[in-house]
Design a protein around this motif. Structure first.
Motif, PDB file in Angstrom:
ATOM      1  N   VAL A   1       0.848  -1.197   0.000  1.00 53.48           N
ATOM      2  CA  VAL A   1       0.000   0.000   0.000  1.00 53.48           C
ATOM      3  C   VAL A   1       0.878   1.239   0.000  1.00 53.48           C
ATOM      4  N   ILE A   2       0.252   2.396  -0.087  1.00 51.18           N
ATOM      5  CA  ILE A   2       1.009   3.647  -0.078  1.00 51.18           C
ATOM      6  C   ILE A   2       1.519   3.927   1.336  1.00 51.18           C
ATOM      7  N   HIS A   3       2.802   4.163   1.435  1.00 49.99           N
ATOM      8  CA  HIS A   3       3.431   4.633   2.664  1.00 49.99           C
ATOM      9  C   HIS A   3       4.019   6.018   2.377  1.00 49.99           C
ATOM     10  N   SER A   4       4.661   6.609   3.358  1.00 50.55           N
ATOM     11  CA  SER A   4       5.320   7.897   3.138  1.00 50.55           C
ATOM     12  C   SER A   4       6.600   7.940   3.971  1.00 50.55           C
ATOM     13  N   PHE A   5       7.719   8.184   3.319  1.00 49.97           N
ATOM     14  CA  PHE A   5       9.042   8.187   3.944  1.00 49.97           C
ATOM     15  C   PHE A   5       9.330   9.579   4.466  1.00 49.97           C
ATOM     16  N   TRP A   6       9.486   9.695   5.786  1.00 54.04           N
ATOM     17  CA  TRP A   6       9.587  11.020   6.412  1.00 54.04           C
ATOM     18  C   TRP A   6      10.649  11.012   7.500  1.00 54.04           C
ATOM     19  N   ILE A   7      11.628  11.913   7.347  1.00 55.50           N
ATOM     20  CA  ILE A   7      12.600  12.201   8.404  1.00 55.50           C
ATOM     21  C   ILE A   7      12.386  13.656   8.779  1.00 55.50           C
ATOM     22  N   PRO A   8      11.727  13.942   9.919  1.00 53.18           N
ATOM     23  CA  PRO A   8      11.344  15.329  10.237  1.00 53.18           C
ATOM     24  C   PRO A   8      12.503  16.309  10.203  1.00 53.18           C
ATOM     25  N   GLU A   9      13.693  15.903  10.659  1.00 55.54           N
ATOM     26  CA  GLU A   9      14.831  16.821  10.688  1.00 55.54           C
ATOM     27  C   GLU A   9      15.319  17.199   9.289  1.00 55.54           C
ATOM     28  N   PHE A  10      14.918  16.440   8.279  1.00 55.39           N
ATOM     29  CA  PHE A  10      15.276  16.789   6.907  1.00 55.39           C
ATOM     30  C   PHE A  10      14.242  17.720   6.273  1.00 55.39           C
ATOM     31  N   TYR A  11      13.139  17.998   6.990  1.00 59.13           N
ATOM     32  CA  TYR A  11      12.067  18.874   6.509  1.00 59.13           C
ATOM     33  C   TYR A  11      11.503  18.384   5.170  1.00 59.13           C
ATOM     34  N   PHE A  12      11.380  17.083   5.044  1.00 55.04           N
ATOM     35  CA  PHE A  12      10.963  16.560   3.748  1.00 55.04           C
ATOM     36  C   PHE A  12      10.350  15.177   3.926  1.00 55.04           C
ATOM     37  N   LYS A  13       9.356  14.880   3.106  1.00 60.25           N
ATOM     38  CA  LYS A  13       8.801  13.534   3.051  1.00 60.25           C
ATOM     39  C   LYS A  13       8.316  13.276   1.631  1.00 60.25           C
ATOM     40  N   MET A  14       8.221  11.990   1.282  1.00 58.63           N
ATOM     41  CA  MET A  14       7.757  11.628  -0.053  1.00 58.63           C
ATOM     42  C   MET A  14       6.993  10.312   0.020  1.00 58.63           C
ATOM     43  N   ASP A  15       5.936  10.214  -0.774  1.00 56.94           N
ATOM     44  CA  ASP A  15       5.118   9.005  -0.768  1.00 56.94           C
ATOM     45  C   ASP A  15       5.868   7.827  -1.383  1.00 56.94           C
ATOM     46  N   VAL A  16       5.587   6.634  -0.831  1.00 56.71           N
ATOM     47  CA  VAL A  16       6.128   5.378  -1.339  1.00 56.71           C
ATOM     48  C   VAL A  16       4.947   4.637  -1.952  1.00 56.71           C
ATOM     49  N   VAL A  17       4.901   4.567  -3.278  1.00 57.68           N
ATOM     50  CA  VAL A  17       3.705   4.144  -3.998  1.00 57.68           C
ATOM     51  C   VAL A  17       3.932   2.783  -4.655  1.00 57.68           C
ATOM     52  N   PRO A  18       3.023   1.814  -4.472  1.00 57.20           N
ATOM     53  CA  PRO A  18       3.169   0.511  -5.123  1.00 57.20           C
ATOM     54  C   PRO A  18       3.247   0.644  -6.642  1.00 57.20           C
ATOM     55  N   GLY A  19       4.185  -0.100  -7.251  1.00 53.98           N
ATOM     56  CA  GLY A  19       4.308  -0.101  -8.692  1.00 53.98           C
ATOM     57  C   GLY A  19       4.988   1.110  -9.282  1.00 53.98           C
ATOM     58  N   LYS A  20       5.513   1.979  -8.440  1.00 56.34           N
ATOM     59  CA  LYS A  20       6.165   3.195  -8.929  1.00 56.34           C
ATOM     60  C   LYS A  20       7.392   3.473  -8.076  1.00 56.34           C
ATOM     61  N   VAL A  21       8.451   3.956  -8.718  1.00 55.38           N
ATOM     62  CA  VAL A  21       9.680   4.287  -7.998  1.00 55.38           C
ATOM     63  C   VAL A  21       9.796   5.805  -7.895  1.00 55.38           C
ATOM     64  N   ASN A  22       9.589   6.330  -6.692  1.00 56.54           N
ATOM     65  CA  ASN A  22       9.862   7.740  -6.437  1.00 56.54           C
ATOM     66  C   ASN A  22      11.285   7.881  -5.911  1.00 56.54           C
TER      67      ASN A  22
END
Length: 288
Positions: free
Chosen positions: A180-201
């Protein structure tokens, strides 16, 4: 009124001029974590601008409310003022001012987004991140210290995964999911991005602050690591889908990869291969 607006803006600017994303004070960081990467300046500028805009609007609106209450207060000898149905200049202000504010926010947000997502031409390291229900796996790809062999680390909801990064060296994260869709987040980096099945972000980032040394990897002391999280509601144990991020020197980073190789954690977990397939279709997802 023009002088009042200038005075309010000057007061807000002075009040916020001492703020910094690397300050020890939560107040001076405006409630953000301590900045830990090279991609934080753009987010900080948007965040600071939002605070300035909010304070300016608050002070102007509150000031006008107080001024109207004092200036037009009812006196014992006053007659009831003439009642009007509308005031065209005021209504035009209420319409166009928010549009202008939103347009300015939109412009700076897009500018910051483009800067954050800008790729590094030749990143120093590539790490494949696999998010699955409900754990993380990190595959370190083509590293010289392991003779070009891929090595990996993984975790469970009971034992969070450990992500080790070298300070001041660029890293490309390739994000995959087999379920399923997850989201990779490290708060100290001030950034997050979705982890989507079947797609490479993917995105690139360079950590700028060490959290510990080699001996501190695996430490339970919160001072030795950042806490990474899944920022997308992904199911029953979403809240336990966390991982620890240790930022170390390049030498300690290479020593850590060698230790994974010595433990036999070579190759990629099955989840990484499954992450290339769209569930139920048995077809490979398009890489982007």
């Amino acid at each position: 009124m023009g002088r009042l607006k200038l005075a309010v803006i000057a007061l807000v600017a002075v009040a916020l001029s001492g703020c910094s994303p690397v300050d020890d004070s939560d107040i001076k960081r405006l409630a953000l974590p301590v900045a830990g990467s090279d991609r934080t300046d753009e987010v900080w500028n948007v965040w600071l601008g939002a605070w300035i805009a909010c304070l300016v609007v608050f002070l102007l609106v509150f000031g006008l409310m107080v001024w109207c209450m004092v200036r037009y207060r009812r006196r014992s000898d006053d007659e009831v003022p003439a009642q009007v149905r509308y005031n065209l200049p005021i209504e035009a202000l209420y319409t166009f001012a928010p549009v202008i504010i939103v347009a300015v926010f939109f412009f700076h947000t897009v500018t910051a987004q483009n800067a954050i997502l800008e790729d590094v031409d030749h990143p120093d390291h590539t790490i494949e991140v696999v998010g699955s229900k409900w754990q993380w796996a990190f595959n370190y790809l083509d590293e010289e210290s392991t003779g070009g062999e891929d090595v990996y680390a993984f975790g469970t909801p009971d034992h969070p995964a450990e992500l080790v990064l070298p300070v001041d060296e660029s890293i490309r994260f390739e994000l995959k999911s087999p379920d399923v869709i997850h989201s990779f987040w490290i708060p100290e980096f001030y950034f997050k991005m979705d982890v989507v099945p079947g797609k490479v972000n993917h995105f690139d980032v360079t950590p700028t602050e060490t959290t510990t040394d080699y001996d501190g990897i695996g430490s339970d002391d919160p001072q030795d690591y950042y806490v990474g999280r899944c920022a997308e509601l992904c199911g029953l144990y979403h809240s336990r889908m966390i991982f620890r991020v240790y930022v170390v020197s390049p030498e300690d980073y290479q020593a850590y990869l060698t230790s994974l190789q010595d433990k036999g954690q070579i190759g990629r977990p099955d989840g990484a291969a499954e992450a290339d397939t769209i569930a139920g279709l048995d077809t490979e997802g398009a890489e982007h």
